[in-house]
Every structure is written in C-alpha cells, then in structure tokens.
Design a protein around this motif. Structure first.
Motif, short mmCIF file in Angstrom:
data_model
loop_
_atom_site.label_atom_id
_atom_site.label_comp_id
_atom_site.label_asym_id
_atom_site.label_seq_id
_atom_site.Cartn_x
_atom_site.Cartn_y
_atom_site.Cartn_z
N TYR A 88 49.71 51.13 43.72
CA TYR A 88 48.23 51.27 43.98
C TYR A 88 47.92 52.32 45.13
O TYR A 88 47.05 53.11 44.78
CB TYR A 88 47.72 49.90 44.13
CG TYR A 88 46.26 49.59 44.50
CD1 TYR A 88 45.36 49.62 43.56
CD2 TYR A 88 45.74 49.66 45.90
CE1 TYR A 88 44.07 49.60 43.61
CE2 TYR A 88 44.21 49.51 46.07
CZ TYR A 88 43.60 49.63 45.11
OH TYR A 88 42.07 49.59 45.28
N GLU A 110 52.03 52.54 36.55
CA GLU A 110 51.42 51.14 36.96
C GLU A 110 52.61 50.25 36.77
O GLU A 110 52.83 49.75 35.83
CB GLU A 110 50.24 50.73 36.15
CG GLU A 110 49.57 49.46 36.74
CD GLU A 110 49.49 49.34 38.25
OE1 GLU A 110 50.15 48.51 38.80
OE2 GLU A 110 48.56 50.32 38.81
N LEU A 113 50.78 45.54 38.52
CA LEU A 113 49.25 44.81 37.97
C LEU A 113 49.61 43.59 37.44
O LEU A 113 50.46 43.61 36.32
CB LEU A 113 48.28 45.58 37.33
CG LEU A 113 47.21 45.05 36.57
CD1 LEU A 113 46.06 44.89 37.69
CD2 LEU A 113 46.45 45.92 35.58
N MET A 118 47.37 42.92 42.74
CA MET A 118 47.91 44.32 42.16
C MET A 118 48.68 44.77 43.90
O MET A 118 47.80 44.75 44.77
CB MET A 118 46.57 45.13 41.86
CG MET A 118 46.96 46.69 41.81
SD MET A 118 45.95 47.55 41.20
CE MET A 118 46.14 47.37 39.66
N ARG A 123 43.00 40.35 43.02
CA ARG A 123 42.28 41.56 42.07
C ARG A 123 40.73 41.01 42.21
O ARG A 123 39.98 40.54 41.50
CB ARG A 123 42.76 41.08 40.78
CG ARG A 123 44.00 41.80 40.43
CD ARG A 123 44.56 41.46 39.10
NE ARG A 123 43.65 41.63 38.12
CZ ARG A 123 43.69 41.80 36.66
NH1 ARG A 123 45.09 41.84 36.22
NH2 ARG A 123 43.07 42.09 35.81
N ARG A 128 39.28 46.46 41.84
CA ARG A 128 39.09 47.05 40.46
C ARG A 128 38.29 48.26 40.52
O ARG A 128 38.56 49.23 39.92
CB ARG A 128 38.51 45.82 39.62
CG ARG A 128 38.15 46.25 38.31
CD ARG A 128 37.59 45.16 37.49
NE ARG A 128 37.11 45.67 36.41
CZ ARG A 128 35.99 46.07 35.86
NH1 ARG A 128 35.16 46.20 36.70
NH2 ARG A 128 35.93 46.00 34.55
N TYR A 131 40.19 51.10 41.93
CA TYR A 131 41.33 51.31 40.98
C TYR A 131 40.71 52.23 39.74
O TYR A 131 41.09 53.21 39.42
CB TYR A 131 42.01 50.10 40.52
CG TYR A 131 43.08 50.52 39.44
CD1 TYR A 131 44.16 50.79 40.02
CD2 TYR A 131 43.04 50.79 38.03
CE1 TYR A 131 45.46 50.94 39.22
CE2 TYR A 131 43.86 51.06 37.49
CZ TYR A 131 45.34 51.23 37.96
OH TYR A 131 46.44 51.75 37.05
N ASP A 151 46.73 44.30 30.43
CA ASP A 151 45.99 44.01 31.55
C ASP A 151 45.21 45.11 32.09
O ASP A 151 44.08 45.09 32.52
CB ASP A 151 46.89 43.71 32.70
CG ASP A 151 47.36 42.30 32.80
OD1 ASP A 151 46.77 41.44 31.97
OD2 ASP A 151 48.55 41.89 33.27
N LEU A 152 45.72 46.34 32.02
CA LEU A 152 45.01 47.65 32.13
C LEU A 152 43.61 47.77 31.32
O LEU A 152 42.61 48.12 31.70
CB LEU A 152 45.75 48.82 32.21
CG LEU A 152 46.97 49.26 33.18
CD1 LEU A 152 47.72 50.16 32.79
CD2 LEU A 152 46.28 49.50 34.44
N TRP A 155 40.97 45.52 32.25
CA TRP A 155 40.21 45.70 33.44
C TRP A 155 39.41 47.05 33.17
O TRP A 155 38.79 47.32 34.06
CB TRP A 155 41.64 46.08 34.36
CG TRP A 155 41.22 45.44 35.91
CD1 TRP A 155 40.48 44.13 35.97
CD2 TRP A 155 41.67 45.75 37.05
NE1 TRP A 155 40.48 43.82 37.28
CE2 TRP A 155 41.27 44.76 37.93
CE3 TRP A 155 42.54 46.75 37.62
CZ2 TRP A 155 41.62 44.76 39.33
CZ3 TRP A 155 42.87 46.75 38.98
CH2 TRP A 155 42.37 45.92 39.94
N THR A 287 55.47 41.90 36.63
CA THR A 287 54.85 43.05 35.52
C THR A 287 55.84 43.39 34.75
O THR A 287 55.65 44.06 33.78
CB THR A 287 54.00 44.15 36.43
OG1 THR A 287 55.03 44.87 37.32
CG2 THR A 287 52.89 43.87 37.21
#
Length: 382
Positions: A88, A110, A113, A118, A123, A128, A131, A151-152, A155, A287
């Motif tokens: 991150y 990544e 996450l 993260m 989060r 967010r 990011y 997840d990405l 988000w 993850t």
C-alpha cells in the motif's frame, strides 16, 4: 528495459519473498533495481547477494512526505522505463513519484487487500480514497488472486485495469528431501520421531498462531510446534506456551529466507517444510496464502482457515488441504485426525505448477511489454 521495484519494506514476508523470487527469474533484458521505503531486512540482504542493487529510502513513517522528492530524484537519475510498486504505502508514494519523474509505465502489485484491512490498516473511507487516487496514476494493478481482484473491483478499481497474476515460487525448491528433514530437525532439536505441526508467517495477531499453541496440550506428548517467522507477538506466544506448560514443545525459528546466504547455517524455509508433518494456517484473513502452496509443494497435508490460493480452486483440485474454522478446538480435532492417519507418502497436487515462478515471470514480462508499448491490455481477471 530498466525497471525499478518500489516496496514498503524488505523483511521476510510473503510479498517481499515473492519479489526476490521474481527478480531471480526475470530474463536479463529486464534490468531491475529495488527501493525499499523502510525496514531493509533479510530479503534486502538476499537481493544484494543475488546482485540486485537495493536502496533504502529511510522513510520514518506513513506521513514522511520528505520521502517523495527523494524518490522522484532517484527515479529520474535511474532513467527507468517502468516502475513496479508493491504494498500500500509503496504503491501510493511510488505511483505519485513515477508520474512526477515523467514515467508513465507504472504497474502495481496488490498483495494485502482483504475484507477488513489493507497492509494492516483498517479499510476506512480515507484509506480507500488515497488508494483510488494513487491507482489512477498507474496503468494496471496486479491482483495475486481472483479474490483480491474482486475486492479491488468492489472498492472502485475498474475491471479493465486489473490483471490477475498469482504469487510465484520455485516448486522444485520445496520438494521433500529426507536429508534436509533430518538436518533441520537436528538443528532445532526436534526428535526424529516427533509429530511436527508447522506454522509459517509473521508473528502478528492476525495470523492467530496462539490457536496452534493452545492445541498442544491436547495433542500427543511427542507433538511439536515449529513456527517460522518473527514479529511483535513472539513474547505473547511464549507466555501462552509457558502458561500451558508446553514451552518445551515449541520452536520459533525467527525469519527464514528461501535460500540462506553464505555463512548462514540455519535451515531455510524449504528445509523447514521438509521437517514438518503438517502445515496449519489459522489466519482468518489472507489475500493469497503462499505458505499453503509451498507446503503443498513439499507434499504436506494442510489445514487452513483462509487461503484464496486454495479456496479459489475447484474443490477436488487439492485433496490434501482442508478448511478449518479458526479455533483451537477445531484445529486440535483435525490435527488428531491426521496424526491418527499416520503420514503416508508425500504427494504433490498438479495445481502447484500453476504457481511456478517461471510461469509467473513470463506473465510479468508480457505485462511489462504491453504497458511499455501502450497497447490495449485486455486485463480481465481470470
């Protein structure tokens, strides 16, 4: 092709070990340097031993904005064609610095996450927003699993800007070896006939290794717990082991690299896998779960609570891995079941080859070529 990899730190975590393995297998035309924002540790030493130039930016904290102009100057001076960021903090600062330095070919990986955090941060809306701000400055984000890709997307990262490339390692490095098993057990004083439960990862609360310590009183007296990793929970784990009267049955190795550097006599991670009889991974948030795949490559049965590396696969793809709820009672029951079954011949699932570092390096080079040519990426998660 000159590539700069920027990573938050270089202690012996999964993302850090993955970076070292990747750089060892990229072809010579990818001339790679590494910058670590903080914590140059065992992996930094290993990279330097491999001949990679590693520089420590000396960042003092998340809000050390002085690091940004230093990073911009470093990128400009290096004449890099592409910047690849990892984790991150490095993704945020690295993407901004690359753009300020005039490098538009920016790839981010990544690794960290999940549903709640993260890279150890909750989060929140602020995390967010930062990011997503940084993400727009890059070209593509590499997700280490379909779970992370989804997840990405949830988000707010567009699906077209995500590419799934799994974590890679060298399966041959982890192949079971009886000599390495005996050597590692002798080094750590583990009896040859002991039933060794292994745990691999940073000793932090999220890994839930106290669950494994609490199973020991309920396992046969010959059972041992071998924890490979280091971190702030080390003393708490020892305290729990002493309170339960099992401290003499616990071994903590500290951080161990894949391949020890010259002069390091302690066994490496593949040797430790050969020394184990089962890998237990009670972390409820992962993850990917690289240690699970490495254990499978060593022919070990695996008990896990969260591991997209396995749970994203068809149910019959990994018959030697079992999902277990995160409790000492549940892990104790499953460990007793495996103990009673007696270790048989070690078998390696075919799916392990999917994570071959050679395969991952080829996919990474294809991505680099597409980003540098400014061609359409066709990066639908798969």
């Amino acid at each position: 092709m000159r590539v700069l990899h920027i990573i938050t730190g270089l202690k012996a975590g999964g993302a850090e070990q993955q970076l070292r393995q990747l750089l060892r297998h990229l072809p010579p035309e990818a001339e790679c340097d590494v910058v670590t924002l903080t914590s140059p540790g065992l992996v930094a030493d290993g990279l330097r031993a491999d001949g990679v130039r590693v520089r420590h930016l000396g960042m003092s904290g998340n809000r050390d904005l002085r690091a940004l102009p230093r990073l911009v100057r470093l990128i400009r001076a290096g004449g890099y064609d592409l910047v690849h960021t990892h984790l991150y903090r490095a993704c945020l600062y690295g993407r901004i610095a690359a753009r300020l330095a005039g490098v538009r070919a920016v790839v981010a990986s990544e690794h960290s996450l999940n549903d709640a955090e993260m890279e150890g941060r909750r989060r929140t809306a602020g995390v967010r927003a930062l990011y997503l701000l940084g993400e727009r400055l890059g070209r593509v984000t590499v997700a280490v699993s379909p779970t992370v890709a989804e997840d990405l997307r949830a988000w707010g990262v567009p699906r077209s800007r995500i590419r799934v490339i799994p974590v890679g390692f060298d399966p041959a490095l982890f192949r079971f070896d009886e000599v390495r098993r005996k050597t590692a057990r002798n080094f750590y004083g583990l009896p040859e006939d002991a039933y060794v439960v292994g745990g691999v990862g940073r000793l932090i609360p999220g890994k839930r290794f106290e669950v494994l310590v609490r199973t020991l009183p309920h396992l046969p007296a010959g059972a041992r717990l071998l924890l490979a990793g280091d971190g702030p929970e080390k003393e708490a784990l020892w305290r729990t082991a002493r309170e339960l009267g099992v401290a003499d049955r616990v071994v903590m190795t500290g951080e161990r690299p894949y391949v020890p550097d010259p002069g390091d006599d302690a066994p490496g991670m593949p040797d430790l896998m050969s020394a184990m009889d089962v890998l237990a991974a009670p972390s409820a948030m992962e993850t990917y779960g690289m240690a699970v795949v490495e254990a499978l490559a060593a022919g070990l049965p695996v008990l896990y609570t969260a591991a997209p590396a396995v749970s994203d696969l068809p149910a019959d793809a990994v018959p030697t891995a079992w999902h277990v709820p995160c409790s000492a009672e549940q892990y104790g029951r499953e460990l007793l079941r495996l103990y009673a079954a007696h270790p048989g011949e070690r078998t390696v699932p075919d799916v392990v080859q999917r994570n071959s570092i050679q395969n991952i390096a080829r996919q990474t080079m294809d991505l680099y070529a597409a980003v540098l040519s400014d061609a359409p990426l066709e990066v639908r998660p798969r």
